[in-house]
Design a protein around this motif. Structure first.
Motif, PDB file in Angstrom:
ATOM      1  N   GLN A 170      88.663  51.802 -52.301  1.00 27.60           N
ATOM      2  CA  GLN A 170      89.949  52.082 -52.939  1.00 27.60           C
ATOM      3  C   GLN A 170      89.920  51.573 -54.370  1.00 27.60           C
ATOM      4  N   TYR A 171      90.016  52.479 -55.318  1.00 33.19           N
ATOM      5  CA  TYR A 171      90.114  52.112 -56.729  1.00 33.19           C
ATOM      6  C   TYR A 171      91.580  51.850 -57.051  1.00 33.19           C
ATOM      7  N   PRO A 172      91.875  51.114 -58.108  1.00 32.44           N
ATOM      8  CA  PRO A 172      93.270  50.756 -58.419  1.00 32.44           C
ATOM      9  C   PRO A 172      94.192  51.956 -58.457  1.00 32.44           C
ATOM     10  N   ASN A 173      95.317  51.816 -57.779  1.00 28.49           N
ATOM     11  CA  ASN A 173      96.358  52.849 -57.739  1.00 28.49           C
ATOM     12  C   ASN A 173      95.860  54.182 -57.181  1.00 28.49           C
ATOM     13  N   GLN A 174      94.904  54.099 -56.281  1.00 32.70           N
ATOM     14  CA  GLN A 174      94.351  55.302 -55.658  1.00 32.70           C
ATOM     15  C   GLN A 174      94.455  55.212 -54.143  1.00 32.70           C
ATOM     16  N   GLY A 175      94.172  56.349 -53.486  1.00 34.25           N
ATOM     17  CA  GLY A 175      94.078  56.343 -52.036  1.00 34.25           C
ATOM     18  C   GLY A 175      92.709  55.842 -51.605  1.00 34.25           C
ATOM     19  N   THR A 185     104.682  60.404 -56.134  1.00 35.71           N
ATOM     20  CA  THR A 185     103.658  59.377 -56.333  1.00 35.71           C
ATOM     21  C   THR A 185     104.282  57.993 -56.435  1.00 35.71           C
ATOM     22  N   HIS A 186     105.448  57.926 -57.030  1.00 34.46           N
ATOM     23  CA  HIS A 186     106.166  56.657 -57.159  1.00 34.46           C
ATOM     24  C   HIS A 186     107.639  56.877 -56.841  1.00 34.46           C
ATOM     25  N   GLN A 195      96.599  60.239 -52.131  1.00 36.82           N
ATOM     26  CA  GLN A 195      96.651  59.211 -53.166  1.00 36.82           C
ATOM     27  C   GLN A 195      97.723  58.173 -52.893  1.00 36.82           C
ATOM     28  N   GLY A 196      98.623  58.489 -51.976  1.00 36.07           N
ATOM     29  CA  GLY A 196      99.650  57.529 -51.613  1.00 36.07           C
ATOM     30  C   GLY A 196     100.931  57.672 -52.411  1.00 36.07           C
TER      31      GLY A 196
END
Lengths: 116, 113
Positions: free
Chosen positions: A38-43, B9-10, B106-107
């Protein structure tokens, strides 16, 4: 029920050095094993998986892992890391098929920090 | 081939409000699972949907509910939001029969204030 323990919360390493991220699991049944990054702010992105067969599995970006049934471990290794490998790494298990199929149990994660 | 897509996304919500998060699975996948990832933690399984029914559920209160539509897309609903619900919510899709690999979106970063 299954559980996963990642033995190191943080692993600092210099660029081009080898690295091992450790993962132990507990389960009363056979399991599938996975490593995700998991990279920063990624899934989450799948690095590699063990389903059956050869205990040494190779994944993307030069990573590999070895399944050790007797030690219930699935450690992740890379012979030479790059700055771009800096990320959070998660080990996960899943019971195959049946009512538990599809549910992933994750470890707490290991933060790999590669320094120049 | 589009992977798993999540929206928004947010999101910022106030305590007590309700929120709906959306997920479209990878093409060819029929099973959707939702995970909550608190800051500095590993993802925790919330529930899984297959054939428009909840098939498995993790240790989450009834404030967390979901739905799956005939096109396999899914929604996660959280009622009566608490500050502790602030997290990254991840959707994963798989095929129930076949390759057990889960693909993640991606969440959605939910902040409750």
């Amino acid at each position: 029920a299954q559980s996963v323990t990642q033995l190191d919360s943080q692993v600092p390493v210099f660029e081009e050095a080898p690295v091992e991220l450790r993962c132990n699991y507990s389960s009363s049944v056979s399991v599938y094993l996975f490593w995700y990054v998991q990279y920063p702010n990624q899934g989450l992105q799948l690095l590699l998986k063990y389903l059956s067969g050869s205990t040494l599995v190779k994944g993307i970006n030069g990573f590999e892992a070895e399944f050790n049934k007797s030690q219930t471990s699935f450690h992740l290794r890379k012979p030479s890391v790059h700055i771009s490998d800096t990320a959070e790494y998660f080990c996960a298990v899943r019971a195959p098929g049946g009512n538990q199929g599809g549910k992933l149990i994750f470890g707490q994660g290991t933060e790999l920090s590669v320094k120049p | 081939d589009a992977g798993v897509t999540q929206s928004p996304t947010h999101l910022i919500k106030t305590r007590g409000q309700q929120v709906t998060l959306r997920c479209s699975p990878k093409s060819g996948h029929d099973t959707v699972s939702w995970y909550q990832q608190a800051l500095g933690q590993g993802p925790q399984f919330i529930f899984q949907y297959y054939e428009e029914e909840e098939r498995q559920r993790g240790n989450f209160p009834d404030r967390f509910s979901g739905h799956q539509f005939p096109n396999y897309s899914s929604e996660l609903n959280v009622n009566a939001l608490l500050l502790g619900d602030s997290a990254l919510y991840l959707c994963a899709s798989t095929r129930l029969a076949g390759n057990p690999e889960a693909f993640f979106g991606q969440g959605t970063r939910l902040t409750v204030v």
